[in-house]
Design a protein around this motif. Structure first.
Motif, PDB file in Angstrom:
ATOM      1  N   LEU A 116      11.481  17.434  -5.907  1.00 28.83           N
ATOM      2  CA  LEU A 116      10.348  16.750  -6.526  1.00 28.83           C
ATOM      3  C   LEU A 116      10.269  15.331  -5.980  1.00 28.83           C
ATOM      4  O   LEU A 116      11.282  14.650  -5.861  1.00 28.83           O
ATOM      5  N   ILE A 117       9.063  14.924  -5.682  1.00 31.39           N
ATOM      6  CA  ILE A 117       8.806  13.535  -5.307  1.00 31.39           C
ATOM      7  C   ILE A 117       8.194  12.875  -6.532  1.00 31.39           C
ATOM      8  O   ILE A 117       7.202  13.367  -7.070  1.00 31.39           O
ATOM      9  N   VAL A 118       8.773  11.771  -6.961  1.00 32.38           N
ATOM     10  CA  VAL A 118       8.281  11.067  -8.138  1.00 32.38           C
ATOM     11  C   VAL A 118       7.993   9.624  -7.750  1.00 32.38           C
ATOM     12  O   VAL A 118       8.802   8.976  -7.073  1.00 32.38           O
ATOM     13  N   SER A 119       6.838   9.146  -8.177  1.00 32.74           N
ATOM     14  CA  SER A 119       6.537   7.728  -7.996  1.00 32.74           C
ATOM     15  C   SER A 119       5.692   7.245  -9.163  1.00 32.74           C
ATOM     16  O   SER A 119       5.037   8.029  -9.840  1.00 32.74           O
ATOM     17  N   LYS A 120       5.762   5.938  -9.360  1.00 28.02           N
ATOM     18  CA  LYS A 120       4.939   5.280 -10.375  1.00 28.02           C
ATOM     19  C   LYS A 120       4.248   4.110  -9.694  1.00 28.02           C
ATOM     20  O   LYS A 120       4.790   3.500  -8.769  1.00 28.02           O
ATOM     21  N   THR A 121       3.038   3.810 -10.196  1.00 29.96           N
ATOM     22  CA  THR A 121       2.317   2.647  -9.696  1.00 29.96           C
ATOM     23  C   THR A 121       1.809   1.829 -10.875  1.00 29.96           C
ATOM     24  O   THR A 121       1.731   2.313 -12.000  1.00 29.96           O
ATOM     25  N   ASP A 122       1.430   0.602 -10.569  1.00 29.90           N
ATOM     26  CA  ASP A 122       0.752  -0.202 -11.581  1.00 29.90           C
ATOM     27  C   ASP A 122      -0.724   0.192 -11.588  1.00 29.90           C
ATOM     28  O   ASP A 122      -1.130   1.123 -10.882  1.00 29.90           O
ATOM     29  N   THR A 123      -1.531  -0.491 -12.367  1.00 32.93           N
ATOM     30  CA  THR A 123      -2.945  -0.118 -12.495  1.00 32.93           C
ATOM     31  C   THR A 123      -3.739  -0.359 -11.215  1.00 32.93           C
ATOM     32  O   THR A 123      -4.837   0.169 -11.059  1.00 32.93           O
ATOM     33  N   LYS A 124      -3.199  -1.122 -10.298  1.00 32.93           N
ATOM     34  CA  LYS A 124      -3.880  -1.385  -9.023  1.00 32.93           C
ATOM     35  C   LYS A 124      -3.405  -0.435  -7.917  1.00 32.93           C
ATOM     36  O   LYS A 124      -3.843  -0.548  -6.773  1.00 32.93           O
ATOM     37  N   GLY A 125      -2.493   0.494  -8.260  1.00 35.07           N
ATOM     38  CA  GLY A 125      -2.011   1.451  -7.270  1.00 35.07           C
ATOM     39  C   GLY A 125      -0.843   0.961  -6.441  1.00 35.07           C
ATOM     40  O   GLY A 125      -0.490   1.591  -5.438  1.00 35.07           O
ATOM     41  N   ARG A 126      -0.203  -0.135  -6.849  1.00 34.09           N
ATOM     42  CA  ARG A 126       0.986  -0.631  -6.138  1.00 34.09           C
ATOM     43  C   ARG A 126       2.219   0.094  -6.669  1.00 34.09           C
ATOM     44  O   ARG A 126       2.389   0.246  -7.887  1.00 34.09           O
ATOM     45  N   ILE A 127       3.073   0.526  -5.775  1.00 38.91           N
ATOM     46  CA  ILE A 127       4.253   1.306  -6.126  1.00 38.91           C
ATOM     47  C   ILE A 127       5.239   0.449  -6.909  1.00 38.91           C
ATOM     48  O   ILE A 127       5.633  -0.631  -6.453  1.00 38.91           O
ATOM     49  N   THR A 128       5.638   0.945  -8.075  1.00 40.23           N
ATOM     50  CA  THR A 128       6.637   0.254  -8.906  1.00 40.23           C
ATOM     51  C   THR A 128       7.935   1.046  -8.994  1.00 40.23           C
ATOM     52  O   THR A 128       8.953   0.516  -9.428  1.00 40.23           O
TER      53      THR A 128
ATOM     54  N   LYS B 211      12.700  -1.108  -0.390  1.00 39.28           N
ATOM     55  CA  LYS B 211      12.144  -2.469  -0.361  1.00 39.28           C
ATOM     56  C   LYS B 211      10.731  -2.475   0.232  1.00 39.28           C
ATOM     57  O   LYS B 211       9.857  -3.184  -0.246  1.00 39.28           O
ATOM     58  N   GLU B 212      10.509  -1.651   1.274  1.00 39.96           N
ATOM     59  CA  GLU B 212       9.180  -1.581   1.890  1.00 39.96           C
ATOM     60  C   GLU B 212       8.156  -0.920   0.967  1.00 39.96           C
ATOM     61  O   GLU B 212       6.977  -1.269   1.010  1.00 39.96           O
ATOM     62  N   LEU B 213       8.615   0.030   0.156  1.00 34.48           N
ATOM     63  CA  LEU B 213       7.696   0.755  -0.717  1.00 34.48           C
ATOM     64  C   LEU B 213       7.338  -0.012  -1.979  1.00 34.48           C
ATOM     65  O   LEU B 213       6.183   0.009  -2.406  1.00 34.48           O
ATOM     66  N   LEU B 214       8.328  -0.651  -2.596  1.00 35.66           N
ATOM     67  CA  LEU B 214       8.063  -1.334  -3.867  1.00 35.66           C
ATOM     68  C   LEU B 214       7.033  -2.437  -3.688  1.00 35.66           C
ATOM     69  O   LEU B 214       7.117  -3.251  -2.766  1.00 35.66           O
ATOM     70  N   ASN B 215       6.033  -2.418  -4.533  1.00 37.01           N
ATOM     71  CA  ASN B 215       4.900  -3.342  -4.537  1.00 37.01           C
ATOM     72  C   ASN B 215       3.896  -3.111  -3.409  1.00 37.01           C
ATOM     73  O   ASN B 215       2.905  -3.833  -3.317  1.00 37.01           O
ATOM     74  N   ALA B 216       4.144  -2.107  -2.582  1.00 32.61           N
ATOM     75  CA  ALA B 216       3.171  -1.751  -1.541  1.00 32.61           C
ATOM     76  C   ALA B 216       2.092  -0.870  -2.174  1.00 32.61           C
ATOM     77  O   ALA B 216       2.353  -0.156  -3.143  1.00 32.61           O
ATOM     78  N   PRO B 217       0.873  -0.898  -1.645  1.00 32.90           N
ATOM     79  CA  PRO B 217      -0.156  -0.005  -2.164  1.00 32.90           C
ATOM     80  C   PRO B 217       0.218   1.448  -1.844  1.00 32.90           C
ATOM     81  O   PRO B 217       0.702   1.742  -0.751  1.00 32.90           O
ATOM     82  N   HIS B 218       0.008   2.344  -2.813  1.00 31.53           N
ATOM     83  CA  HIS B 218       0.379   3.752  -2.606  1.00 31.53           C
ATOM     84  C   HIS B 218      -0.365   4.337  -1.417  1.00 31.53           C
ATOM     85  O   HIS B 218       0.131   5.253  -0.747  1.00 31.53           O
ATOM     86  N   ASN B 219      -1.535   3.778  -1.102  1.00 32.76           N
ATOM     87  CA  ASN B 219      -2.283   4.331   0.023  1.00 32.76           C
ATOM     88  C   ASN B 219      -1.661   4.002   1.381  1.00 32.76           C
ATOM     89  O   ASN B 219      -2.195   4.384   2.412  1.00 32.76           O
ATOM     90  N   ILE B 220      -0.500   3.347   1.381  1.00 35.21           N
ATOM     91  CA  ILE B 220       0.268   3.167   2.605  1.00 35.21           C
ATOM     92  C   ILE B 220       0.606   4.540   3.204  1.00 35.21           C
ATOM     93  O   ILE B 220       0.819   4.673   4.395  1.00 35.21           O
ATOM     94  N   LEU B 221       0.611   5.562   2.340  1.00 33.95           N
ATOM     95  CA  LEU B 221       0.948   6.925   2.750  1.00 33.95           C
ATOM     96  C   LEU B 221      -0.283   7.764   3.087  1.00 33.95           C
ATOM     97  O   LEU B 221      -0.157   8.921   3.488  1.00 33.95           O
ATOM     98  N   ARG B 222      -1.460   7.213   2.917  1.00 31.57           N
ATOM     99  CA  ARG B 222      -2.694   7.996   3.097  1.00 31.57           C
ATOM    100  C   ARG B 222      -2.850   8.446   4.546  1.00 31.57           C
ATOM    101  O   ARG B 222      -2.855   7.634   5.466  1.00 31.57           O
ATOM    102  N   HIS B 223      -3.004   9.726   4.699  1.00 26.77           N
ATOM    103  CA  HIS B 223      -3.218  10.300   6.027  1.00 26.77           C
ATOM    104  C   HIS B 223      -4.716  10.320   6.318  1.00 26.77           C
ATOM    105  O   HIS B 223      -5.514  10.617   5.425  1.00 26.77           O
ATOM    106  N   PRO B 224      -5.112  10.043   7.558  1.00 25.96           N
ATOM    107  CA  PRO B 224      -6.554  10.025   7.865  1.00 25.96           C
ATOM    108  C   PRO B 224      -7.234  11.384   7.731  1.00 25.96           C
ATOM    109  O   PRO B 224      -8.464  11.444   7.689  1.00 25.96           O
TER     110      PRO B 224
END
Length: 161
Positions: free
Chosen positions: A10-22, A37-50
């Motif tokens: 399972l992949i689990v993640s949480k974000t804040d209301t702006k979509g930043r990874i917490t 460190k690179e993921l925390l506070n980064a926008p979840h769409n850092i993973l968005r594939h085109p």
């Protein structure tokens, strides 16, 4: 190159209301190729594939902002440009007063049958977005659901079986 998700992981993640990874569990960190460190506070769409239609993310955001859960097949991009498919369940996290405090996502391995069907559908939706915008993409999805005689949730659950 495609990375296949472990069937029982399972992949689990949480974000804040702006979509930043917490928060991201260890498997999320590992499969993404990013450090914690690179993921925390980064926008979840850092993973968005085109290859992902914008219309799918519109459906996702509309649903979770209405405090409803949603499932989606999502193609994510890793730090080095590889990709992996997930079957995601996303929900809003609420405080004691029912206010949204963030979002919570649990992803698991998608069915191979589902990926085959979704890849074709997403390609068609992307073409519709390029020629007619997001509304055209959403209309194409609605037409597909009508042809199948199901709503969006039923369609995805059937693909995952």
């Amino acid at each position: 190159m495609e990375i296949e998700m472990k069937h029982d992981a399972l992949i689990v993640s949480k974000t804040d209301t702006k979509g930043r990874i917490t928060y991201g569990n260890s498997y999320f960190i590992k499969i993404s190729g990013y450090s914690e460190k690179e993921l925390l506070n980064a926008p979840h769409n850092i993973l968005r594939h085109p290859d992902m239609p914008r219309a799918i993310f519109k459906l996702l955001w509309d649903r979770i902002q209405a405090k409803k859960h949603i499932n989606a097949y999502v193609k994510n991009k890793t730090k080095n440009g590889d990709y992996y498919w997930v079957f995601a369940n996303v929900t809003a996290s609420l405080d004691n007063h029912g206010n949204i405090t963030g979002y919570y996502s649990v992803r698991r391995a998608p069915s191979h049958k589902g990926i085959e069907i979704i890849q074709r559908l997403y390609r068609e939706m992307l073409q519709a977005e390029m020629s007619g915008g997001m509304d055209a993409s959403l209309k194409l999805l609605e037409k597909k659901l009508q042809q199948e005689g199901v709503n969006y949730d039923e369609f995805l659950i059937n693909l995952q079986k």
